[in-house]
Design an enzyme around this catalytic site. Structure first.
Site, short mmCIF file in Angstrom:
data_model
loop_
_atom_site.label_atom_id
_atom_site.label_comp_id
_atom_site.label_asym_id
_atom_site.label_seq_id
_atom_site.Cartn_x
_atom_site.Cartn_y
_atom_site.Cartn_z
N ARG A 72 13.92 2.06 -5.60
CA ARG A 72 15.17 1.53 -6.52
C ARG A 72 14.96 0.01 -6.25
NH1 ARG A 72 21.06 1.12 -4.49
NH2 ARG A 72 21.73 0.21 -6.34
N HIS A 111 23.01 -5.65 -9.67
CA HIS A 111 23.32 -5.66 -8.18
C HIS A 111 23.91 -6.92 -7.85
CE1 HIS A 111 22.04 -3.32 -4.29
NE2 HIS A 111 22.86 -4.33 -4.00
N GLU A 169 27.80 -0.62 -6.40
CA GLU A 169 28.84 -0.98 -5.68
C GLU A 169 29.76 -1.77 -6.38
OE1 GLU A 169 28.16 -1.76 -1.56
OE2 GLU A 169 26.87 -0.14 -1.13
N ASN A 195 26.18 5.28 -2.04
CA ASN A 195 25.86 4.74 -0.85
C ASN A 195 26.64 4.86 0.18
OD1 ASN A 195 24.16 3.54 -2.71
ND2 ASN A 195 24.71 1.42 -2.33
N TYR A 221 27.18 4.10 4.29
CA TYR A 221 26.87 3.33 5.53
C TYR A 221 27.79 3.33 6.71
CZ TYR A 221 23.71 0.22 3.08
OH TYR A 221 22.59 0.00 2.31
N GLU A 256 21.57 4.56 -1.24
CA GLU A 256 21.36 3.57 -0.16
C GLU A 256 21.90 4.09 1.27
OE1 GLU A 256 22.96 -0.45 -0.25
OE2 GLU A 256 22.45 -0.42 -2.40
C1 BGC Z 1 24.50 -3.34 -0.67
C2 BGC Z 1 23.14 -3.96 -0.16
C3 BGC Z 1 23.36 -4.49 1.22
C4 BGC Z 1 23.56 -3.21 2.10
C5 BGC Z 1 23.80 -3.64 3.46
C6 BGC Z 1 25.14 -2.61 0.26
O1 BGC Z 1 26.51 -2.45 0.26
O2 BGC Z 1 24.33 -2.54 -1.89
O3 BGC Z 1 22.75 -5.09 -1.05
O4 BGC Z 1 22.31 -5.19 1.59
O5 BGC Z 1 24.84 -2.78 1.72
O6 BGC Z 1 24.82 -4.52 3.73
#
Ligand code: BGC
Length: 477
Positions: free
Chosen positions: A84, A128, A171, A306, A308, A379
């Protein structure tokens, strides 16, 4: 490039499950003046003193523009199914108007051909975060959505036959919050809740891009990428619950619901406790025209998510500290993001909490399962302070992070999982390469491959070799 085996968990990937990596143009390409490219808002923002933690900018980053063949070869050897990446709008359409720039088209054609020849499926993201500087008000203006739709149509005319998967926008929540509400990302506006019109314009841009791609005969599957962070109130106190509900609305559901259901979410009951001036800010969504909502809800072939970390929200004003430094605007909002106690942290200080990944998928399934198309995790990954020693990078924490999160997603969407019923098709690791991490500059390394930012030299990390082993094992099973 094969070396001694690397210790790490075994992955059991379902048949046909897509394993890929993800990157973004502004974070890896560099070459900002090459081939007729014009300036993007991130070039301009990073040139302003004090904006980027280490004073770095977009000009070279990982130099992927010149090294893309080497990078595709790294992915081929790794055994990836998919890659991607995003298109730089200002490389393809300098200044954001007029026909496409042949040199920009040529670069992406070469990249796509190289990927296809290596047996790697390109997933192409149209936006992006890097707008042309000419769009001064950016996503505050409806016109940006219209121009983005036109750009998508021009791109589709050139690439429609070759791209198997398209992602319109990456995002929008992060752009709205960090770029327009808090001022920590380009374009650096700190408008707090006055930034909310950018939500609708992003989503409209997405919808117009879907229509333009389909109108131009794009054969590939089409989706959007939204970030999702399960929100936890810091305590059971009503004031924390109210602010957690507010954060969930402005970070999660205002971005999912219009795309999936064609309407903005009703504020949850807790928000009747909001002070009137804040509650009034949310009225901005009531005026969305029906035809906009219809475009925004164009049926999708897949949904990109995504993940995290979770967000722990407390009422009150914090000191404005964020992972990207201190934001004066953040200190003015009526809530703060606080630590999730008792878990390890990434280099960014983000909590490592794969169980909340399962929660994220469960909430998506509970809220939208009846209308949710197949899902890709577009992601997931972690930064750690990696060093190269004797040509190796022992990034054990990253291996654990990736294995733990991938397993959590597979378990959650499996037969007995908490998000069962969700059709999870694939997973993209952020990121292939160490990159330029926006406002954090070069201070955070997310790659499976280490990049020396002085020389551009690539060194695959242990996480790369571990994944290579696992993907090799899958193939011979
Ligand atoms: C973004 C990326 C970023 C990653 C880590 C995501 O929110 O899409 O571009 O590098 O987080 O911070």
């Amino acid at each position: 490039m094969n070396r001694a085996p690397v210790d790490g968990p075994q992955l059991e990937l379902p048949d046909g499950f897509v394993l890929g990596t993800a990157t973004a143009a502004a974070q890896i390409e560099g070459a900002v003046r090459a081939g007729g490219r014009s300036a993007s808002i991130w070039d301009e923002f990073s040139a302003q003193p004090g904006r980027i933690l280490d004073g770095s900018d977009t000009s070279v980053t990982a130099d992927h523009y010149h090294r893309y063949r080497e990078d595709v070869e790294l992915m081929r050897r790794l055994g990836l199914d998919a890659y991607r990446f995003s298109l730089s709008w200002t490389r393809l359409q300098p200044s954001g108007t007029g026909p496409l720039n042949p040199e920009g088209v040529d670069f992406y054609e070469r990249l796509i051909e190289e990927l296809l020849a290596a047996g790697i499926t390109p997933f192409v993201t149209l936006s992006h975060w890097d707008l042309p500087v000419e769009y001064e008000a950016g996503w505050l203006e409806r016109d940006t959505a219209v121009r983005f739709g036109e750009f998508a149509g021009l791109v589709a005319e050139r690439f429609a036959d070759r791209v198997p998967a398209w992602i319109t926008i990456n995002e929008p929540a992060t752009v709205t919050l960090n770029g327009y509400a808090l001022g920590q990302h380009a374009p650096g506006q700190a408008m707090l809740f006055d930034a909310l019109p950018t939500v609708h314009h992003h989503l409209l841009g997405h919808g117009l891009a879907v229509q333009a791609l389909r109108g131009a005969g794009a054969k590939g599957e089409i989706g959007i990428t939204n970030v999702y962070s399960p929100v936890v109130a810091a305590t059971q106190q009503p004031e924390d619950q109210v602010m957690a509900a507010l954060f969930d609305l402005v970070h999660n559901t205002v971005f999912c619901e219009p795309v999936l259901r064609g309407r903005y979410p009703q504020p949850p009951p807790q928000l009747s406790e909001l002070p009137p001036e804040l509650a009034g800010m949310l009225d901005v969504f009531d005026d969305a025209p029906d035809e906009d909502l219809a475009a925004i809800a164009e049926p999708l072939d897949f949904y990109g998510l995504n993940y995290y970390m979770p967000s722990v929200v407390a009422a009150g004003h914090g000191d404005g500290t964020t992972p990207d430094g201190v934001s004066e605007a953040m200190a003015q909002v009526p809530f703060e993001l606080v630590d999730l106690p008792g878990c390890p942290r990434t280099g960014f200080g983000w909590p490592v909490a794969p169980e909340y990944f399962a929660t994220a998928l469960q909430q998506m399934q509970q809220r939208y399962g009846d209308v949710l198309p197949p899902v890709y995790i577009t992601e997931n990954g972690a930064s750690y302070p990696d060093d190269v020693r004797d040509w190796r990078v022992h990034d054990v924490d990253r291996i654990d992070y990736i294995a733990g999160h991938l397993q959590a997603a597979l378990d959650a969407t499996g037969q007995d999982g908490q998000a069962r019923g969700m059709d999870l098709r694939g997973f993209f690791i952020w990121s292939l390469l160490d990159n330029w991490e926006w406002a954090a500059g070069f201070t955070q390394r997310f790659g499976l491959v280490h990049v020396d930012f002085e020389t551009g030299r690539r060194t695959p990390k242990d996480s790369y070799y571990w994944l290579q082993q696992e993907l090799g094992r899958r193939r011979v099973r």
